[in-house]
Design a protein around this motif. Structure first.
Motif, PDB file in Angstrom:
ATOM      1  N   THR A   2      19.110  30.694   2.287  1.00 59.26           N
ATOM      2  CA  THR A   2      20.442  30.097   2.617  1.00 59.26           C
ATOM      3  C   THR A   2      21.161  31.045   3.682  1.00 59.26           C
ATOM      4  O   THR A   2      20.856  32.310   3.564  1.00 59.26           O
ATOM      5  CB  THR A   2      21.270  30.171   1.261  1.00 59.26           C
ATOM      6  OG1 THR A   2      21.332  31.296   0.716  1.00 59.26           O
ATOM      7  CG2 THR A   2      20.863  29.032   0.463  1.00 59.26           C
ATOM      8  N   ASP A   3      21.854  30.525   4.327  1.00 58.83           N
ATOM      9  CA  ASP A   3      22.638  31.065   5.424  1.00 58.83           C
ATOM     10  C   ASP A   3      24.090  31.606   4.739  1.00 58.83           C
ATOM     11  O   ASP A   3      24.650  30.978   4.191  1.00 58.83           O
ATOM     12  CB  ASP A   3      22.938  30.118   6.469  1.00 58.83           C
ATOM     13  CG  ASP A   3      23.746  30.835   7.416  1.00 58.83           C
ATOM     14  OD1 ASP A   3      24.100  32.011   7.431  1.00 58.83           O
ATOM     15  OD2 ASP A   3      23.764  30.318   8.744  1.00 58.83           O
ATOM     16  N   PRO A   7      27.264  28.823   4.366  1.00 60.30           N
ATOM     17  CA  PRO A   7      26.752  28.199   3.144  1.00 60.30           C
ATOM     18  C   PRO A   7      27.109  26.645   3.243  1.00 60.30           C
ATOM     19  O   PRO A   7      27.687  25.874   3.908  1.00 60.30           O
ATOM     20  CB  PRO A   7      27.521  28.778   2.135  1.00 60.30           C
ATOM     21  CG  PRO A   7      28.765  29.127   2.666  1.00 60.30           C
ATOM     22  CD  PRO A   7      28.370  29.566   4.132  1.00 60.30           C
ATOM     23  N   LYS A   8      25.896  26.168   2.525  1.00 60.34           N
ATOM     24  CA  LYS A   8      26.009  24.530   2.667  1.00 60.34           C
ATOM     25  C   LYS A   8      27.093  24.087   1.614  1.00 60.34           C
ATOM     26  O   LYS A   8      27.545  24.762   0.687  1.00 60.34           O
ATOM     27  CB  LYS A   8      24.721  24.112   1.915  1.00 60.34           C
ATOM     28  CG  LYS A   8      23.383  24.132   2.743  1.00 60.34           C
ATOM     29  CD  LYS A   8      22.206  23.541   2.123  1.00 60.34           C
ATOM     30  CE  LYS A   8      21.080  23.494   2.897  1.00 60.34           C
ATOM     31  NZ  LYS A   8      20.017  22.891   2.347  1.00 60.34           N
ATOM     32  N   PHE A  10      29.618  21.700  -0.854  1.00 57.90           N
ATOM     33  CA  PHE A  10      29.289  21.424  -2.310  1.00 57.90           C
ATOM     34  C   PHE A  10      28.434  20.241  -2.579  1.00 57.90           C
ATOM     35  O   PHE A  10      27.783  20.058  -3.440  1.00 57.90           O
ATOM     36  CB  PHE A  10      30.625  21.611  -3.127  1.00 57.90           C
ATOM     37  CG  PHE A  10      31.296  20.332  -2.716  1.00 57.90           C
ATOM     38  CD1 PHE A  10      31.286  19.250  -3.594  1.00 57.90           C
ATOM     39  CD2 PHE A  10      32.504  20.346  -1.813  1.00 57.90           C
ATOM     40  CE1 PHE A  10      32.159  18.051  -3.432  1.00 57.90           C
ATOM     41  CE2 PHE A  10      33.237  19.216  -1.601  1.00 57.90           C
ATOM     42  CZ  PHE A  10      33.086  18.193  -2.242  1.00 57.90           C
ATOM     43  N   TRP A  11      28.919  19.007  -1.506  1.00 60.54           N
ATOM     44  CA  TRP A  11      28.125  17.980  -1.772  1.00 60.54           C
ATOM     45  C   TRP A  11      26.492  17.999  -1.436  1.00 60.54           C
ATOM     46  O   TRP A  11      25.986  16.924  -1.846  1.00 60.54           O
ATOM     47  CB  TRP A  11      28.827  16.959  -1.068  1.00 60.54           C
ATOM     48  CG  TRP A  11      28.885  17.156   0.523  1.00 60.54           C
ATOM     49  CD1 TRP A  11      27.949  16.228   1.292  1.00 60.54           C
ATOM     50  CD2 TRP A  11      29.606  17.613   1.271  1.00 60.54           C
ATOM     51  NE1 TRP A  11      28.290  16.664   2.400  1.00 60.54           N
ATOM     52  CE2 TRP A  11      29.453  17.672   2.632  1.00 60.54           C
ATOM     53  CE3 TRP A  11      30.931  18.228   1.122  1.00 60.54           C
ATOM     54  CZ2 TRP A  11      30.042  18.093   3.603  1.00 60.54           C
ATOM     55  CZ3 TRP A  11      31.615  18.855   2.250  1.00 60.54           C
ATOM     56  CH2 TRP A  11      31.302  18.641   3.207  1.00 60.54           C
ATOM     57  N   GLN A  12      26.321  19.072  -0.980  1.00 64.41           N
ATOM     58  CA  GLN A  12      24.733  19.197  -0.590  1.00 64.41           C
ATOM     59  C   GLN A  12      24.064  19.964  -1.471  1.00 64.41           C
ATOM     60  O   GLN A  12      22.859  20.163  -1.477  1.00 64.41           O
ATOM     61  CB  GLN A  12      24.526  19.751   0.984  1.00 64.41           C
ATOM     62  CG  GLN A  12      24.794  18.809   1.855  1.00 64.41           C
ATOM     63  CD  GLN A  12      24.971  19.263   3.416  1.00 64.41           C
ATOM     64  OE1 GLN A  12      24.348  20.602   3.518  1.00 64.41           O
ATOM     65  NE2 GLN A  12      25.089  18.616   4.493  1.00 64.41           N
ATOM     66  N   THR A  13      24.954  20.803  -2.356  1.00 60.82           N
ATOM     67  CA  THR A  13      24.214  21.715  -3.250  1.00 60.82           C
ATOM     68  C   THR A  13      24.190  21.569  -4.754  1.00 60.82           C
ATOM     69  O   THR A  13      23.791  21.954  -5.695  1.00 60.82           O
ATOM     70  CB  THR A  13      24.820  23.107  -3.009  1.00 60.82           C
ATOM     71  OG1 THR A  13      26.233  23.216  -3.333  1.00 60.82           O
ATOM     72  CG2 THR A  13      24.507  23.793  -1.601  1.00 60.82           C
ATOM     73  N   LYS A  14      25.230  20.589  -5.058  1.00 59.87           N
ATOM     74  CA  LYS A  14      25.792  20.045  -6.509  1.00 59.87           C
ATOM     75  C   LYS A  14      25.237  18.675  -6.601  1.00 59.87           C
ATOM     76  O   LYS A  14      25.400  17.916  -5.648  1.00 59.87           O
ATOM     77  CB  LYS A  14      27.080  20.502  -6.662  1.00 59.87           C
ATOM     78  CG  LYS A  14      27.514  21.808  -6.901  1.00 59.87           C
ATOM     79  CD  LYS A  14      29.024  21.901  -7.146  1.00 59.87           C
ATOM     80  CE  LYS A  14      29.528  23.273  -7.124  1.00 59.87           C
ATOM     81  NZ  LYS A  14      30.793  23.469  -7.684  1.00 59.87           N
ATOM     82  N   THR A  15      24.848  18.648  -7.827  1.00 59.68           N
ATOM     83  CA  THR A  15      24.816  17.103  -8.180  1.00 59.68           C
ATOM     84  C   THR A  15      26.187  16.427  -8.410  1.00 59.68           C
ATOM     85  O   THR A  15      27.193  17.195  -8.828  1.00 59.68           O
ATOM     86  CB  THR A  15      23.870  16.845  -9.516  1.00 59.68           C
ATOM     87  OG1 THR A  15      24.726  17.324 -10.560  1.00 59.68           O
ATOM     88  CG2 THR A  15      22.493  17.521  -9.276  1.00 59.68           C
ATOM     89  N   GLU A  18      27.771  18.130 -11.427  1.00 59.34           N
ATOM     90  CA  GLU A  18      27.916  19.414 -11.497  1.00 59.34           C
ATOM     91  C   GLU A  18      29.269  19.640 -10.558  1.00 59.34           C
ATOM     92  O   GLU A  18      29.766  20.671 -10.873  1.00 59.34           O
ATOM     93  CB  GLU A  18      26.945  20.285 -10.757  1.00 59.34           C
ATOM     94  CG  GLU A  18      25.644  20.306 -11.509  1.00 59.34           C
ATOM     95  CD  GLU A  18      24.213  20.947 -10.600  1.00 59.34           C
ATOM     96  OE1 GLU A  18      23.439  21.177 -11.316  1.00 59.34           O
ATOM     97  OE2 GLU A  18      24.611  20.768  -9.399  1.00 59.34           O
ATOM     98  N   GLU A  23      36.437  18.522  -6.343  1.00 61.50           N
ATOM     99  CA  GLU A  23      35.292  18.285  -5.605  1.00 61.50           C
ATOM    100  C   GLU A  23      34.913  16.670  -5.834  1.00 61.50           C
ATOM    101  O   GLU A  23      34.984  16.088  -4.788  1.00 61.50           O
ATOM    102  CB  GLU A  23      34.161  19.167  -5.764  1.00 61.50           C
ATOM    103  CG  GLU A  23      34.361  20.702  -5.560  1.00 61.50           C
ATOM    104  CD  GLU A  23      33.319  21.455  -5.866  1.00 61.50           C
ATOM    105  OE1 GLU A  23      32.893  22.541  -5.385  1.00 61.50           O
ATOM    106  OE2 GLU A  23      32.543  20.967  -7.001  1.00 61.50           O
TER     107      GLU A  23
END
Ligand code: SF4
Ligand code: SF4
Length: 157
Positions: A2-3, A7-8, A10-15, A18, A23
């Motif tokens: 990850t950068d 950072p990505k 939340f909608w790309q990292t959490k279901t 979650e 959010e």
């Protein structure tokens, strides 16, 4: 890897399950398409969307006028939850909840990408100002108001 600087989101990292409540709420693009009256063909079970809106919908702001108490006033209003989105096949194809539940990205006009809650209206993906109230309409009236909305099946098929 990850950068750490970018950072990505939340909608790309959490279901959906979650996500925090803020959010989750922030995902709604305010298109208003889920507040339109829908008709179901008894024989084919096909769902048709009209340009008539729920009694509580404010077509100027394109929002529910009593969001907190909506379920107690409109009993068949469906409260979206992480565990029911996927089963709601009538939800608009452009709906952020539906898109994420199907593993698809948010559209480029979504406010979480553009930073503006106006873009959904500017690109014509909302129903703002284009609907009438369901109040006083008969089933026949509603049938005459079946509408194909931008981004929905039939629009670009
Ligand atoms: S269809 Fe989805 S994104 Fe559009 S207003 Fe309804 S919940 Fe929000
Ligand atoms: S009660 Fe509010 S959220 Fe539910 S369908 Fe009507 S306008 Fe939409």
């Amino acid at each position: 890897m990850t950068d750490p600087i970018h950072p990505k989101p939340f909608w790309q990292t959490k279901t959906l399950a979650e996500m925090s409540a803020p959010e989750w709420e922030s995902l709604c693009d305010g298109c208003g398409k889920c507040c339109l009256i829908r008709l179901e063909d008894d024989e084919t079970e096909e769902i048709y969307t009209t340009d008539a809106h729920c009694q509580l919908f404010d077509n100027g702001s394109c929002r529910c006028s009593n969001y907190e108490s909506r379920k107690s006033i409109v009993h068949d209003c469906v409260i979206l939850k992480p565990n029911n989105v996927a089963a709601l096949k009538w939800m608009p194809r452009t709906c952020a909840y539906r898109l994420l539940s199907e593993g698809k990205p948010l559209p480029e006009w979504h406010h979480l990408k553009t930073g503006s809650r106006d873009t959904v209206h500017e690109v014509g993906m909302s129903v703002q100002g284009a609907t009438v109230s369901e109040v006083g309409l008969s089933e026949e009236d509603l049938m005459a108001r079946i509408t194909v909305w931008p981004g929905e099946p039939g629009w670009d098929d």
